[in-house]
Write an enzyme that holds these catalytic residues in place. Structure first.
Site, PDB file in Angstrom:
ATOM      1  N   HIS A 173       1.061  -1.316  -0.044  1.00  0.00           N
ATOM      2  CA  HIS A 173       0.245   0.054   0.286  1.00  0.00           C
ATOM      3  C   HIS A 173       0.861   1.242  -0.050  1.00  0.00           C
ATOM      4  O   HIS A 173       0.536   2.400   0.852  1.00  0.00           O
ATOM      5  CB  HIS A 173      -1.247   0.201   1.341  1.00  0.00           C
ATOM      6  CG  HIS A 173      -1.634  -1.562   1.109  1.00  0.00           C
ATOM      7  ND1 HIS A 173      -3.227  -1.038   0.417  1.00  0.00           N
ATOM      8  CD2 HIS A 173      -1.653  -2.276   2.141  1.00  0.00           C
ATOM      9  CE1 HIS A 173      -3.796  -2.349   0.972  1.00  0.00           C
ATOM     10  NE2 HIS A 173      -3.240  -3.025   1.143  1.00  0.00           N
ATOM     11  N   ASN A 188     -10.080  -3.100   2.635  1.00  0.00           N
ATOM     12  CA  ASN A 188     -10.103  -2.783   1.272  1.00  0.00           C
ATOM     13  C   ASN A 188     -11.467  -2.695   0.482  1.00  0.00           C
ATOM     14  O   ASN A 188     -12.231  -2.339   1.344  1.00  0.00           O
ATOM     15  CB  ASN A 188      -9.196  -4.807   0.957  1.00  0.00           C
ATOM     16  CG  ASN A 188      -7.501  -4.210   1.140  1.00  0.00           C
ATOM     17  OD1 ASN A 188      -7.181  -3.569   1.549  1.00  0.00           O
ATOM     18  ND2 ASN A 188      -6.994  -5.665   0.559  1.00  0.00           N
TER      19      ASN A 188
HETATM   20 FE1  HDD Z   1      -2.035  -4.968   5.379  1.00  0.00          FE
HETATM   21  C1  HDD Z   1      -0.580  -1.989   5.371  1.00  0.00           C
HETATM   22  C2  HDD Z   1      -4.961  -3.423   4.367  1.00  0.00           C
HETATM   23  C3  HDD Z   1      -3.148  -8.187   5.643  1.00  0.00           C
HETATM   24  C4  HDD Z   1       0.853  -5.937   6.707  1.00  0.00           C
HETATM   25  N1  HDD Z   1      -3.129  -2.742   4.607  1.00  0.00           N
HETATM   26  C5  HDD Z   1      -2.320  -2.124   5.050  1.00  0.00           C
HETATM   27  C6  HDD Z   1      -2.673  -0.539   4.313  1.00  0.00           C
HETATM   28  C7  HDD Z   1      -4.342  -1.348   4.459  1.00  0.00           C
HETATM   29  C8  HDD Z   1      -4.119  -3.127   4.337  1.00  0.00           C
HETATM   30  C9  HDD Z   1      -5.687  -0.731   3.824  1.00  0.00           C
HETATM   31  C10 HDD Z   1      -2.774   0.935   4.173  1.00  0.00           C
HETATM   32  C11 HDD Z   1      -2.911   1.875   5.544  1.00  0.00           C
HETATM   33  C12 HDD Z   1      -2.273   2.756   5.226  1.00  0.00           C
HETATM   34  O1  HDD Z   1      -3.193   4.152   4.376  1.00  0.00           O
HETATM   35  O2  HDD Z   1      -1.673   3.619   5.824  1.00  0.00           O
HETATM   36  N2  HDD Z   1      -4.133  -5.180   5.090  1.00  0.00           N
HETATM   37  C13 HDD Z   1      -5.431  -4.910   4.862  1.00  0.00           C
HETATM   38  C14 HDD Z   1      -6.520  -5.909   4.651  1.00  0.00           C
HETATM   39  C15 HDD Z   1      -6.081  -7.237   4.776  1.00  0.00           C
HETATM   40  C16 HDD Z   1      -4.367  -6.927   5.325  1.00  0.00           C
HETATM   41  C17 HDD Z   1      -7.805  -5.788   3.955  1.00  0.00           C
HETATM   42  C18 HDD Z   1      -6.328  -8.605   4.906  1.00  0.00           C
HETATM   43  C19 HDD Z   1      -7.326  -8.589   5.737  1.00  0.00           C
HETATM   44  N3  HDD Z   1      -1.703  -6.495   6.019  1.00  0.00           N
HETATM   45  C20 HDD Z   1      -2.837  -8.032   6.246  1.00  0.00           C
HETATM   46  C21 HDD Z   1      -1.075  -9.199   6.884  1.00  0.00           C
HETATM   47  C22 HDD Z   1      -0.588  -8.249   7.001  1.00  0.00           C
HETATM   48  C23 HDD Z   1      -1.016  -7.415   6.685  1.00  0.00           C
HETATM   49  C24 HDD Z   1      -2.007  -9.859   6.248  1.00  0.00           C
HETATM   50  C25 HDD Z   1       1.013  -8.875   7.721  1.00  0.00           C
HETATM   51  C26 HDD Z   1       0.509 -10.448   8.591  1.00  0.00           C
HETATM   52  N4  HDD Z   1      -0.538  -3.872   5.804  1.00  0.00           N
HETATM   53  C27 HDD Z   1       0.275  -5.007   6.729  1.00  0.00           C
HETATM   54  C28 HDD Z   1       1.522  -3.727   6.558  1.00  0.00           C
HETATM   55  C29 HDD Z   1       1.410  -2.762   6.498  1.00  0.00           C
HETATM   56  C30 HDD Z   1      -0.280  -3.112   5.542  1.00  0.00           C
HETATM   57  C31 HDD Z   1       3.019  -4.233   6.440  1.00  0.00           C
HETATM   58  C32 HDD Z   1       2.322  -1.554   5.752  1.00  0.00           C
HETATM   59  C33 HDD Z   1       2.126  -0.486   5.976  1.00  0.00           C
HETATM   60  C34 HDD Z   1       1.930  -0.538   7.123  1.00  0.00           C
HETATM   61  O3  HDD Z   1       0.848  -1.323   7.037  1.00  0.00           O
HETATM   62  O4  HDD Z   1       1.198   0.515   8.598  1.00  0.00           O
HETATM   63  O5  HDD Z   1       1.985  -3.644   8.301  1.00  0.00           O
END
Ligand code: HDD
Length: 691
Positions: free
Chosen positions: A74, A147
């Protein structure tokens, strides 16, 4: 020493007056006024720069460190401020005040994003879109990090790094950027049948949205609401855009990427700047444990959705985004969303994907924002209530905590000293007291074993046109997969979704249909869910839509004006496109300014077009590839085209044939408005061979 002092015009005085009348002078970061911001300190006017120049060093050093690591997923996104308003109380189910105080407005900051591409990638790849909302509630921040697709690729967070490694650019070659159409992604998902449902969504038009303002949002995971008596209700969160869910055509999305890589970012920013505030309804699906147990799938499995026909979505609020960020870096880039941010009354479920998320988001901010104090950055700070605890110090600590009370319990108050905050057993966050037993195991629950029924449900619930788009998207993506065995494996999996789908994709790839893969559990046929469609559901309005009017010298100004009035009366916008940016001279005299020059304003960036040309103007455009593409693409992307009689030769040369969307403007210049409210879906089968 010879030399002249280089200074900017208008900067000759000692100080500078800002637009607000404040006198301002540049200082160093430590407040020392700077006398010269044009020349570094040198040994002679043509000699080397001096180490002594702390003004130069500070400025360059700051610049050298102005980027922080982009989000691992993202990375590319855009955000806006606004508010959430509750319209219907959920008091029976939750004690979270944001969901019980009807009419109260809560500030929000909402960030939309693509998933796979880097921060500098384009806005319109085929991809899932992030939909993250930070509510600054009176009881602490609530981050609903969702999402635009209600399910996910994997069931367990332990597979998330694999999924993301597979979809991002390939490890050795560093490409493709922001694209799933490559070997490693399809290798991974074809080996993970649980991804098949999400693949159906990702190959659908939902993954090529027209605008961030036209996307649904979903909390994806199952959460819990807890009421005053600590009774739990399962909940799924939904956002419904007022403008309806709308998409682009695939060929259009590809071309927009070149014409305007910032298409969605610009669209959101400009709409808010113009006062067209995007709005979403907020809804919940509520289920008791008994309701959940009665469903033929597990609601803790994020690859499944709960059809609205089984559990209706109850609309209980709305969100309006009405203010653009003032500083992209400070706000949008530094915003940290954490699924662990929940006010009392909202709680997590045991969904193993969500459980992993509870760790990942807090953790990633440490490398991204560099400190445990990232919650003190203004965009992340709890605004609706004070934050107070006994955490102290750490890098970039910006608060000056007075006194000795950095531990608890303490009795400092007995000595008339500040004793600090205390826990609140009644009003504080409480976790649902879920009974748990069983051995410690690394096992996937049997109730997670059905990988195909929901993929089938989604595919079979689509309209014919949408099914054709899914089949074609699969054929496109798989045709970019060089490893033949991966294509074969994917086709084998598709046979478990729908036999005709597998056949169509195999045919489009020119490959024989392989035997079906062996599913862990035989797929079930579920009742179709028309709620999962897009086509035929969005409101027939010009709101949020832009009509591009291509004009030439000698164009009929009255025709243009009549069209403009009609479009604006319905909440739409027009943009004038001319061969030269200076504009055109109209038939009856007078100049018309252009908003864009033809070569830089292709029809892909508009929702519908009109060709208001003079005879001579049209004849000049017949040899202009940009004019032909403008027309051909508008037609190919199923858009309405209004035309003045003089534009006929251009239509003919572009291969346009008449259908309900091709509208003569000569009798009634507003006649194209109706067709411009939607795409001409019926045209598609006649102009494009879909799988
Ligand atoms: Fe995630 C960012 C949505 C599963 C680890 N995720 C991130 C963002 C969104 C989502 C919208 C951007 C937030 C922003 O605008 O800063 N992610 C989801 C959804 C998931 C999902 C709807 C499933 C239901 N994500 C998911 C899993 C993991 C992560 C299973 C790790 C085990 N996601 C992250 C992250 C991020 C992230 C690496 C990257 C930047 C942040 O968190 O702040 O931690």
């Amino acid at each position: 020493m010879k030399g002249t002092k280089q200074s900017k015009p208008g900067n000759a005085g000692e100080t500078h007056q800002t637009a607000t009348g404040r006198e301002q002078r540049i200082t160093t970061n430590h407040g020392v006024p700077v006398s010269d911001n044009q020349n570094s300190l040198r040994a002679g006017s043509r000699g080397p720069s001096l180490l002594e120049d702390f003004v130069l060093r500070e400025k360059i050093q700051h610049f050298d460190h102005e980027r922080i690591p982009e989000r691992i997923v993202h990375a590319r996104g855009s955000a806006a401020h606004g508010f959430f308003e509750l319209t219907d109380s959920l008091e029976e189910f939750t004690r979270a005040r944001i969901l019980t105080e009807v009419g109260a407005k809560t500030e929000v900051f909402t960030r939309f994003s693509t998933v796979a591409g880097g921060a500098g990638s384009v806005d319109t790849p085929r991809d899932v879109r992030g939909f993250a909302v930070k509510f600054y509630t009176k009881e602490g921040n609530w981050d609903l990090v969702g999402n635009n697709i209600p399910v996910f690729f994997i069931q367990d967070a332990i597979k998330f790094p694999d999924l993301i490694h597979a979809v991002k650019m390939e490890a050795d070659r560093g490409y493709p950027q922001a694209a799933s159409a490559h070997d490693t992604f399809w290798d991974f998902v074809s080996l993970m049948p649980e991804a098949t449902h999400m693949i159906m969504w990702a190959m659908s038009d939902r993954a090529i949205p027209r605008s961030y303002r036209m996307m649904e949002g979903f909390g994806v995971n199952t959460f819990r609401l807890l009421n005053d008596r600590d009774e739990a209700t399962f909940v799924k969160f939904h956002w419904r855009p007022k403008l309806g869910t709308q998409s682009t055509c695939w060929d259009e999305a590809v071309k927009i990427a070149g014409a305007d890589p910032d298409y969605h970012r610009r669209d959101l920013y400009e709409a808010i700047a113009a006062g067209d505030f995007p709005e979403w309804e907020f809804g919940v699906q509520l289920l008791s444990q008994k309701d959940a147990d009665a469903l033929p799938f597990d609601i803790l499995d994020a690859t499944k959705l709960i059809p609205e026909e089984l559990v209706p979505v109850r609309m209980v609020g709305r969100m309006l985004l009405n203010r653009n960020p003032e500083n992209f870096f400070a706000e949008t880039e530094q915003a940290a969303f954490l699924p662990t941010n929940m006010p009392p009354g909202i709680d997590v479920s045991e969904d193993p994907l969500l459980q992993g998320r509870l760790f990942s988001y807090q953790d990633t901010q440490l490398s991204r924002l560099g400190t445990v104090n990232f919650h003190q950055i203004p965009i992340n700070r709890a605004k609706g209530c004070p934050f107070q605890n006994l955490q102290r110090d750490g890098q970039m600590q910006t608060q000056v905590f007075a006194g000795r009370a950095n531990y608890e319990p303490n009795s400092l108050n007995e000595a008339d000293e500040e004793s600090g905050p205390r826990e609140d057993p009644r009003g504080g966050f409480r976790t649902f007291a879920k009974d748990l037993d069983g051995a410690k195991v690394r096992l996937r629950a049997e109730s997670f074993a059905d990988h195909y029924s929901h993929a089938r449900l989604f595919f079979r619930s689509q309209t014919e046109i949408e099914q054709a788009h899914i089949a074609s998207a699969l054929a496109f993506e798989l045709s970019k997969v060089a490893l033949e065995h991966v294509r074969v494996r994917m086709l084998s999996n598709l046979r478990n979704v729908d036999e005709t789908l597998a056949k169509r994709v195999a045919h489009a790839l020119g490959m024989p249909l392989p035997t079906a893969s062996q599913p862990a559990l035989a797929p079930q046929d579920m009742e179709a869910s028309p709620a999962l469609r897009i086509i035929g559901k969005y409101p027939q309005t010009l709101e949020g839509r832009t009509i591009g009017i291509l004009v030439t010298d000698g164009a009929d100004g009255e025709m243009i004006n009549a069209l403009k009035t009609a479009v604006e009366a319905e909440g739409g916008k027009i943009k004038i496109v001319a061969p030269r940016i200076g504009g055109v001279s109209l038939k009856k005299g007078g100049k018309l300014k252009a908003d864009g020059q033809l070569a830089g304003s292709p029809s892909v960036i508009f929702d519908a077009v009109a060709l208001v040309l003079s005879e001579e103007g049209c004849s000049d455009l017949l040899d202009d590839a940009a004019a032909l593409d403008f027309t051909k693409d508008a037609f190919g992307h199923l858009k309405a085209i209004g035309f003045s009689p003089q534009a006929r030769p251009l239509l003919e040369k572009a291969g346009v044939f008449v259908d309900a969307g091709i509208v003569a403007l000569s009798d009634d210049p507003t006649a194209v408005v109706e067709a411009a409210r939607t795409r001409q879906w019926d045209r598609e089968a006649r102009i494009r061979s879909l799988a």
